[in-house]
Design a protein around this motif. Structure first.
Motif, PDB file in Angstrom:
ATOM      1  N   ARG A 177     -28.312  12.268  72.005  1.00 43.29           N
ATOM      2  CA  ARG A 177     -29.590  11.577  72.201  1.00 43.29           C
ATOM      3  C   ARG A 177     -30.341  11.311  70.906  1.00 43.29           C
ATOM      4  O   ARG A 177     -31.242  10.466  70.876  1.00 43.29           O
ATOM      5  N   ILE A 178     -29.982  12.021  69.846  1.00 42.61           N
ATOM      6  CA  ILE A 178     -30.727  11.860  68.593  1.00 42.61           C
ATOM      7  C   ILE A 178     -29.808  11.426  67.453  1.00 42.61           C
ATOM      8  O   ILE A 178     -29.906  10.307  66.965  1.00 42.61           O
ATOM      9  N   ARG A 179     -28.912  12.290  67.040  1.00 48.06           N
ATOM     10  CA  ARG A 179     -28.108  11.984  65.858  1.00 48.06           C
ATOM     11  C   ARG A 179     -27.289  10.713  66.033  1.00 48.06           C
ATOM     12  O   ARG A 179     -27.348   9.792  65.216  1.00 48.06           O
ATOM     13  N   GLY A 180     -26.497  10.652  67.096  1.00 51.63           N
ATOM     14  CA  GLY A 180     -25.669   9.485  67.321  1.00 51.63           C
ATOM     15  C   GLY A 180     -26.471   8.238  67.647  1.00 51.63           C
ATOM     16  O   GLY A 180     -26.151   7.135  67.188  1.00 51.63           O
ATOM     17  N   ALA A 181     -27.538   8.408  68.412  1.00 49.70           N
ATOM     18  CA  ALA A 181     -28.326   7.255  68.853  1.00 49.70           C
ATOM     19  C   ALA A 181     -29.058   6.576  67.701  1.00 49.70           C
ATOM     20  O   ALA A 181     -29.270   5.357  67.729  1.00 49.70           O
ATOM     21  N   TYR A 182     -29.448   7.351  66.685  1.00 46.57           N
ATOM     22  CA  TYR A 182     -30.237   6.792  65.579  1.00 46.57           C
ATOM     23  C   TYR A 182     -29.475   6.748  64.251  1.00 46.57           C
ATOM     24  O   TYR A 182     -30.051   6.376  63.231  1.00 46.57           O
ATOM     25  N   GLY A 183     -28.206   7.112  64.250  1.00 51.18           N
ATOM     26  CA  GLY A 183     -27.428   7.065  63.018  1.00 51.18           C
ATOM     27  C   GLY A 183     -27.932   8.033  61.965  1.00 51.18           C
ATOM     28  O   GLY A 183     -28.117   7.672  60.795  1.00 51.18           O
ATOM     29  N   ILE A 184     -28.142   9.291  62.373  1.00 48.21           N
ATOM     30  CA  ILE A 184     -28.717  10.311  61.496  1.00 48.21           C
ATOM     31  C   ILE A 184     -27.613  11.051  60.746  1.00 48.21           C
ATOM     32  O   ILE A 184     -26.697  11.599  61.367  1.00 48.21           O
ATOM     33  N   ASP A 185     -27.713  11.109  59.435  1.00 47.40           N
ATOM     34  CA  ASP A 185     -26.719  11.801  58.614  1.00 47.40           C
ATOM     35  C   ASP A 185     -27.136  13.269  58.408  1.00 47.40           C
ATOM     36  O   ASP A 185     -27.268  13.750  57.278  1.00 47.40           O
ATOM     37  N   PHE A 186     -27.361  13.945  59.526  1.00 44.95           N
ATOM     38  CA  PHE A 186     -27.677  15.376  59.509  1.00 44.95           C
ATOM     39  C   PHE A 186     -27.101  15.958  60.791  1.00 44.95           C
ATOM     40  O   PHE A 186     -27.346  15.424  61.878  1.00 44.95           O
ATOM     41  N   PHE A 187     -26.368  17.056  60.670  1.00 43.98           N
ATOM     42  CA  PHE A 187     -25.557  17.567  61.773  1.00 43.98           C
ATOM     43  C   PHE A 187     -25.945  18.989  62.173  1.00 43.98           C
ATOM     44  O   PHE A 187     -26.189  19.840  61.320  1.00 43.98           O
ATOM     45  N   LEU A 188     -25.978  19.223  63.460  1.00 44.71           N
ATOM     46  CA  LEU A 188     -25.975  20.570  64.027  1.00 44.71           C
ATOM     47  C   LEU A 188     -24.578  20.768  64.612  1.00 44.71           C
ATOM     48  O   LEU A 188     -24.351  20.572  65.801  1.00 44.71           O
ATOM     49  N   GLY A 189     -23.653  21.106  63.748  1.00 45.61           N
ATOM     50  CA  GLY A 189     -22.244  21.177  64.110  1.00 45.61           C
ATOM     51  C   GLY A 189     -21.478  20.137  63.312  1.00 45.61           C
ATOM     52  O   GLY A 189     -21.333  18.991  63.745  1.00 45.61           O
TER      53      GLY A 189
END
Length: 369
Positions: A177-189
């Motif tokens: 819902r967040i990382r993939g949806a907004y193209g965020i280069d920060f990972f929890l995993g």
């Protein structure tokens, strides 16, 4: 000659100048800094011998702010009520005086559950087993009567509440819902295939440091029975699991984009969070002497708040710092999303490099309003 790589938009030249000065002061200094204003990227800089724009490294407790955006979604979706007791969602938690503890109190470091005797194994932190051990633990102080930074266990609290109200892992919700949806280069995993981008955090180990009693308040809080907090993101088991207290990995640009996406939207899209959710999650809950550190501190629901010793933004700002001096925050007063990640851990209290850079970003934003 410019020592950094990247850019600063017109009006943000002083951010570039300060970053260049920091690079000139220390030939080993390596860091990334980025900022978005009203959804548009205005700063994206990196420099130093050990890091590039593509490099990812650990951000320690900055991860808490990232995970708190998932908690914000659960509140916004009506699945989690900050004024319900934790035990309402997690009945096993309501023992040993914890039955009246509200969700907002637990998530603003008031639970007194700073650790367990014997500590948590590194591969246990994100599991239901860790949650069960924490639920059965006796608080170190009467819940709700004072606050003290829950350096690692607040991640266990967030993750179990997420499982209880949504039936999904916090990391899964963040990813979809967040990382993939907004193209965020920060990972929890961090996925295995991205490991080549990872750079170990460099930190100093002082010889002859006094022994830290694992049963002391500090020892419980830092999980000293198992090892040093500083080694956490450099362990593959930690960054692969994406433990929400300290296992996040990414870039400063990813952090800045994340907070911008949450509050202003990016690339012309709508913001992840509505104003009522932002206000509820970013309202200060506690301020004063932190029971675990003995220093002044201020927290909203999970998020850190600015105060005189941590002056990273306006009174409306919210985010989180990490043990290596990384910083990510949103500042709705200026329409900012900000990220800073050094590759070598920085020592000392404020004003640190991140706070100085953030101040220049705010100053530029105010001049361009």
């Amino acid at each position: 000659m410019q020592k950094s790589n990247g850019f600063a938009a017109p009006g943000y030249e002083n951010v570039l100048n300060l970053f260049e000065a920091l690079l000139a002061e220390d030939p080993e200094y390596s860091a990334q800094v980025a900022a978005y204003r009203n959804g548009r990227k205005v700063v994206d800089l990196n420099g130093g011998p050990h890091i590039t724009a593509d490099s990812m490294t650990g951000a320690y407790s900055v991860s808490k702010g990232v995970a708190a955006l998932v908690i914000s979604l659960l509140v916004q979706d009506g699945l989690l009520d900050l004024d319900r007791t934790v035990a309402h969602y997690w009945p096993e938690f309501g023992v040993l005086g914890k039955d009246r503890l509200l969700v907002r109190e637990a998530l603003s470091h008031q639970a007194g559950l700073i650790g367990v005797e014997g500590g948590f194994a590194l591969d246990e932190f994100h599991t239901t087993q860790a949650a069960a051990r924490l639920a059965a633990a006796r608080p170190s102080w009467r819940p709700g009567r004072c606050f003290g930074y829950h350096a690692l266990t607040i991640g266990i609290l967030m993750e179990e509440l997420c499982r209880r109200v949504s039936g999904r892992d916090l990391q899964s919700i963040y990813e979809h819902r967040i990382r993939g949806a907004y193209g965020i280069d920060f990972f929890l995993g961090l996925p295995e295939e991205l490991e080549p981008r990872y750079r170990d955090v460099i930190y100093e180990v002082e010889p002859g440091q006094p022994w830290l009693d694992p049963l002391s308040l500090d020892g419980l809080n830092s999980n000293a029975a198992v090892g040093s907090i500083m080694e956490l993101p450099n362990r593959r088991v930690v960054r692969a699991a994406g433990m929400s207290a300290a296992g996040g990995v990414g870039t400063a640009e990813g952090l800045a984009r994340l907070y911008a996406a949450a509050t202003t939207g990016v690339d012309g899209g709508a913001a992840l969070l509505i104003p009522n959710t932002i206000n509820a999650m970013s309202q200060e809950q506690v301020w004063g002497l932190d029971r675990t550190s003995g220093l002044d501190n201020a927290f909203a629901v999970v998020f850190m708040k600015p105060h005189p010793s941590r002056n990273f933004g306006s009174h409306r700002a919210f985010g989180h710092e990490g043990a290596n001096a990384a910083l990510g925050f949103a500042d709705p007063a200026y329409g900012l999303g900000f990220g800073y990640i050094p590759q070598r851990a920085e020592e000392g209290r404020t004003p640190g490099k991140a706070h100085r850079l953030a101040a220049e970003v705010r100053r530029a934003a105010s001049m361009l309003s």
